[in-house]
Design a protein around this motif. Structure first.
Motif, PDB file in Angstrom:
ATOM      1  N   TRP A 322      53.607 -25.723 -46.349  1.00  0.00           N
ATOM      2  CA  TRP A 322      54.465 -25.024 -45.403  1.00  0.00           C
ATOM      3  C   TRP A 322      53.614 -24.000 -44.657  1.00  0.00           C
ATOM      4  N   ILE A 323      53.449 -24.184 -43.375  1.00  0.00           N
ATOM      5  CA  ILE A 323      52.656 -23.275 -42.555  1.00  0.00           C
ATOM      6  C   ILE A 323      53.603 -22.405 -41.734  1.00  0.00           C
ATOM      7  N   ARG A 324      53.596 -21.092 -42.000  1.00  0.00           N
ATOM      8  CA  ARG A 324      54.461 -20.168 -41.274  1.00  0.00           C
ATOM      9  C   ARG A 324      53.659 -19.581 -40.114  1.00  0.00           C
ATOM     10  N   ASN A 325      54.007 -19.966 -38.885  1.00  0.00           N
ATOM     11  CA  ASN A 325      53.275 -19.556 -37.692  1.00  0.00           C
ATOM     12  C   ASN A 325      53.845 -18.262 -37.101  1.00  0.00           C
ATOM     13  N   LYS A 326      53.135 -17.743 -36.115  1.00  0.00           N
ATOM     14  CA  LYS A 326      53.535 -16.558 -35.338  1.00  0.00           C
ATOM     15  C   LYS A 326      53.663 -15.326 -36.221  1.00  0.00           C
ATOM     16  N   VAL A 327      52.685 -15.189 -37.141  1.00  0.00           N
ATOM     17  CA  VAL A 327      52.699 -14.029 -38.017  1.00  0.00           C
ATOM     18  C   VAL A 327      52.533 -12.748 -37.208  1.00  0.00           C
ATOM     19  N   ASP A 328      51.970 -12.881 -35.993  1.00  0.00           N
ATOM     20  CA  ASP A 328      51.781 -11.709 -35.147  1.00  0.00           C
ATOM     21  C   ASP A 328      53.102 -11.118 -34.665  1.00  0.00           C
ATOM     22  N   LEU A 329      54.197 -11.888 -34.777  1.00  0.00           N
ATOM     23  CA  LEU A 329      55.508 -11.403 -34.341  1.00  0.00           C
ATOM     24  C   LEU A 329      56.309 -10.801 -35.485  1.00  0.00           C
ATOM     25  N   GLN A 330      55.747 -10.815 -36.696  1.00  0.00           N
ATOM     26  CA  GLN A 330      56.478 -10.292 -37.840  1.00  0.00           C
ATOM     27  C   GLN A 330      56.617  -8.772 -37.746  1.00  0.00           C
ATOM     28  N   ALA A 331      57.781  -8.294 -38.105  1.00  0.00           N
ATOM     29  CA  ALA A 331      58.031  -6.852 -38.069  1.00  0.00           C
ATOM     30  C   ALA A 331      57.232  -6.143 -39.156  1.00  0.00           C
ATOM     31  N   ARG A 340      48.975 -19.756 -54.042  1.00  0.00           N
ATOM     32  CA  ARG A 340      49.206 -19.720 -55.487  1.00  0.00           C
ATOM     33  C   ARG A 340      50.325 -20.665 -55.879  1.00  0.00           C
ATOM     34  N   GLY A 341      51.311 -20.812 -55.011  1.00  0.00           N
ATOM     35  CA  GLY A 341      52.364 -21.792 -55.255  1.00  0.00           C
ATOM     36  C   GLY A 341      52.010 -23.163 -54.716  1.00  0.00           C
ATOM     37  N   GLY A 342      50.871 -23.260 -54.042  1.00  0.00           N
ATOM     38  CA  GLY A 342      50.393 -24.540 -53.567  1.00  0.00           C
ATOM     39  C   GLY A 342      51.005 -25.006 -52.279  1.00  0.00           C
ATOM     40  N   THR A 343      51.810 -24.185 -51.579  1.00  0.00           N
ATOM     41  CA  THR A 343      52.540 -24.729 -50.436  1.00  0.00           C
ATOM     42  C   THR A 343      52.519 -23.865 -49.187  1.00  0.00           C
ATOM     43  N   THR A 344      52.454 -22.545 -49.295  1.00  0.00           N
ATOM     44  CA  THR A 344      52.753 -21.698 -48.146  1.00  0.00           C
ATOM     45  C   THR A 344      51.520 -20.983 -47.604  1.00  0.00           C
ATOM     46  N   LEU A 345      51.320 -21.086 -46.268  1.00  0.00           N
ATOM     47  CA  LEU A 345      50.242 -20.372 -45.589  1.00  0.00           C
ATOM     48  C   LEU A 345      50.840 -19.667 -44.380  1.00  0.00           C
ATOM     49  N   TRP A 346      50.282 -18.495 -44.026  1.00  0.00           N
ATOM     50  CA  TRP A 346      50.739 -17.718 -42.886  1.00  0.00           C
ATOM     51  C   TRP A 346      49.618 -17.660 -41.859  1.00  0.00           C
ATOM     52  N   ILE A 347      49.948 -17.979 -40.608  1.00  0.00           N
ATOM     53  CA  ILE A 347      48.929 -17.997 -39.555  1.00  0.00           C
ATOM     54  C   ILE A 347      49.519 -17.486 -38.241  1.00  0.00           C
ATOM     55  N   SER A 348      48.614 -17.244 -37.292  1.00  0.00           N
ATOM     56  CA  SER A 348      48.998 -17.083 -35.893  1.00  0.00           C
ATOM     57  C   SER A 348      48.150 -18.066 -35.096  1.00  0.00           C
ATOM     58  N   ALA A 349      48.748 -19.188 -34.715  1.00  0.00           N
ATOM     59  CA  ALA A 349      48.015 -20.205 -33.968  1.00  0.00           C
ATOM     60  C   ALA A 349      47.572 -19.674 -32.611  1.00  0.00           C
ATOM     61  N   LYS A 350      48.329 -18.746 -32.038  1.00  0.00           N
ATOM     62  CA  LYS A 350      48.003 -18.221 -30.720  1.00  0.00           C
ATOM     63  C   LYS A 350      46.754 -17.355 -30.755  1.00  0.00           C
ATOM     64  N   TYR A 351      46.657 -16.480 -31.755  1.00  0.00           N
ATOM     65  CA  TYR A 351      45.559 -15.516 -31.816  1.00  0.00           C
ATOM     66  C   TYR A 351      44.477 -15.893 -32.840  1.00  0.00           C
ATOM     67  N   GLY A 352      44.710 -16.929 -33.609  1.00  0.00           N
ATOM     68  CA  GLY A 352      43.697 -17.393 -34.557  1.00  0.00           C
ATOM     69  C   GLY A 352      43.764 -16.763 -35.924  1.00  0.00           C
ATOM     70  N   GLY A 354      44.364 -16.328 -39.629  1.00  0.00           N
ATOM     71  CA  GLY A 354      44.593 -17.254 -40.737  1.00  0.00           C
ATOM     72  C   GLY A 354      44.028 -18.647 -40.542  1.00  0.00           C
ATOM     73  N   ILE A 355      43.467 -18.947 -39.359  1.00  0.00           N
ATOM     74  CA  ILE A 355      42.954 -20.299 -39.112  1.00  0.00           C
ATOM     75  C   ILE A 355      41.756 -20.602 -40.012  1.00  0.00           C
ATOM     76  N   ALA A 356      40.850 -19.630 -40.152  1.00  0.00           N
ATOM     77  CA  ALA A 356      39.681 -19.840 -41.015  1.00  0.00           C
ATOM     78  C   ALA A 356      40.108 -20.111 -42.447  1.00  0.00           C
ATOM     79  N   SER A 357      41.136 -19.387 -42.914  1.00  0.00           N
ATOM     80  CA  SER A 357      41.629 -19.607 -44.276  1.00  0.00           C
ATOM     81  C   SER A 357      42.280 -20.974 -44.404  1.00  0.00           C
ATOM     82  N   LEU A 358      42.990 -21.395 -43.355  1.00  0.00           N
ATOM     83  CA  LEU A 358      43.615 -22.718 -43.367  1.00  0.00           C
ATOM     84  C   LEU A 358      42.547 -23.810 -43.439  1.00  0.00           C
TER      85      LEU A 358
END
Length: 443
Positions: A322-331, A340-352, A354-358
């Motif tokens: 599960w890739i959660r995008n637009k982390v830059d918009l998070q309040a 750790r749960g094997g499923t969830t990553l947080w990124i901002s595709a627009k600004y890059g 989390g991309i290196a971690s992905l």
């Protein structure tokens, strides 16, 4: 004359135009070609300058080489013409060669097939050569080179010799069945060899993970609802504009693919249409294709807008993140990477963000998926299948011990046959055409 007895020729270097073009011949008429075109047969394995002629007219100032069989790459007489790589030069040389009796253009893989048929390499080495030619990444190159060097073939030959030795002991026990304790003295060491051999083959099979899949690479699909940044993420991974980015939902209608080299692992990343209910027949087809590609993928990146909780679609795949995008918009500050749960990553595709971690996570996934490829012996599914057949026959032979030596002997014959097919020594005519036609012409 049968085609296999004819002399073949082909361009064995890159496409014209090029600085140098290498035209190779293999067969009984290779020496005649040198006499007619170069005027003489040069000293074996020594590059010799020669004016190559066609009907008395010069074709090119070239270098020729002569490799008399069986001490040649194919086991036959081999000649090479090293000419300037212009199209006109190559075409004129080809025309001159085609005029010689029983000399014809080669079919794809025909040089390598002749080498195989003349005992210059086994089938695993031939497959390794083809894989080396088509290798796109360093890991593919290293795995193919191991095959070409005969590491699997050498192991398989040693295993087959040990099976034949065990089989000889079992056959002897059958022949001396009326000699009291003689059969027992023969069967015990045969069973020990079978058990040790089975353990070695099982170790190879279990340690290789999916090493044969390295030839095709890892398939990663980016999917999810419309307008969540799938195409933007695709562009980030590719480091260039490969997909149209638009704020309007439904922009991506068809499948977009890119090939990546991630630390030596070949990875195909696929951008798909947004998953949603729609009345648009074109978009419906895009959604259908998206679900189909995700179902066949090795890894699915289910991308959503970080501000919503759209549930992951059922893609029936082995692994989905599960890739959660637009982390830059998070309040509030959100975790950039949570595996750790094997499923969830947080990124901002627009600004890059989390991309290196992905990318690092995908590389780690590839390492686990393909196994320890720096020592992998298995390069193709065919090889894994035949090793599994060998192991299965040995298991059956051990299971029927005590129920009749003839049954054990039959399973040993089955194991030996499977390894013979792996090397190309037994009953492989039906697959040779399939394997060698995948080669390029000139190999």
């Amino acid at each position: 004359m049968h085609p296999r007895d004819q002399t073949i020729f082909a361009l064995s270097s890159g496409r014209a135009p090029s600085a140098i073009a290498v035209v190779r011949l293999s067969g009984a008429q290779a020496s005649e070609a040198l006499r007619q075109l170069a005027g003489a047969i040069p000293t074996p394995r020594k590059a010799t300058r020669s004016l190559v002629r066609r009907d008395g007219e010069p074709i090119d100032d070239a270098v020729v080489l002569w490799f008399p069989g069986p001490a040649s790459a194919t086991g036959e007489d081999v000649a090479e013409f090293h000419v300037h790589g212009g199209r006109a030069v190559i075409a004129s040389l080809f025309a001159a060669l085609a005029q010689i009796e029983n000399v014809r253009p080669a079919e794809p893989g025909e040089f390598t097939r002749r080498a195989f048929e003349n005992g210059k390499l086994d089938l695993t080495e031939a497959e390794g050569l083809d894989d080396l030619i088509h290798a796109d990444t360093d890991r593919q190159r290293r795995q193919a080179l191991r095959q070409l060097r005969g590491l699997l073939g050498d192991r398989a030959r040693a295993w087959r010799e040990r099976i034949i030795e065990a089989s000889a002991l079992i056959e002897a026990s059958i022949d001396f069945a009326d000699e009291g304790d003689v059969p027992a003295e023969l069967i015990a060491p045969a069973i020990d060899r079978m058990r040790a051999l089975l353990g070695e083959i099982e170790d190879v099979l279990s340690a290789q993970a999916r090493s044969e899949r390295l030839r095709d690479g890892l398939v990663v699909t980016i999917t999810g609802p419309p307008n969540v940044g799938k195409s933007t993420l695709m562009n980030q991974l590719a480091r260039r504009e490969v997909a149209i980015v638009s704020p309007h939902a439904g922009t991506t209608r068809d499948i977009i693919e890119i090939q990546l080299d991630l630390e030596g692992y070949p990875v195909t990343v696929i951008d798909t249409a947004g998953i949603r209910d729609t009345d648009d027949p074109v978009e419906q087809e895009g959604v259908r294709r998206a679900r189909a590609r995700a179902a066949d993928a090795d890894l699915v990146l289910w991308l959503t807008d970080g501000t919503d909780d759209v549930m992951m679609d059922d893609m029936s795949t082995a692994t989905a993140w599960w890739i959660r995008n637009k982390v830059d918009l998070q309040a509030t500050e959100a975790p950039r990477l949570d595996l750790r749960g094997g499923t969830t990553l947080w990124i901002s595709a627009k600004y890059g963000d989390g991309i290196a971690s992905l990318v690092a996570a995908i590389v780690k996934f590839a390492e686990t998926y393909f196994g320890a490829n720096d020592t992998a012996l298995i390069g193709r599914e065919r090889q894994r299948k035949l090793l599994n057949e060998t192991a299965a026959a040995l298991r059956r032979g051990l299971d029927v011990t005590g129920n009749g030596d003839e049954l054990v002997a039959e399973e040993l014959r089955a194991a030996s046959t499977a390894l013979g097919r792996l090397l190309g020594h037994v009953d492989v005519e039906d697959i040779l055409d399939v394997i060698f036609r995948e080669f390029c012409i000139g190999k």
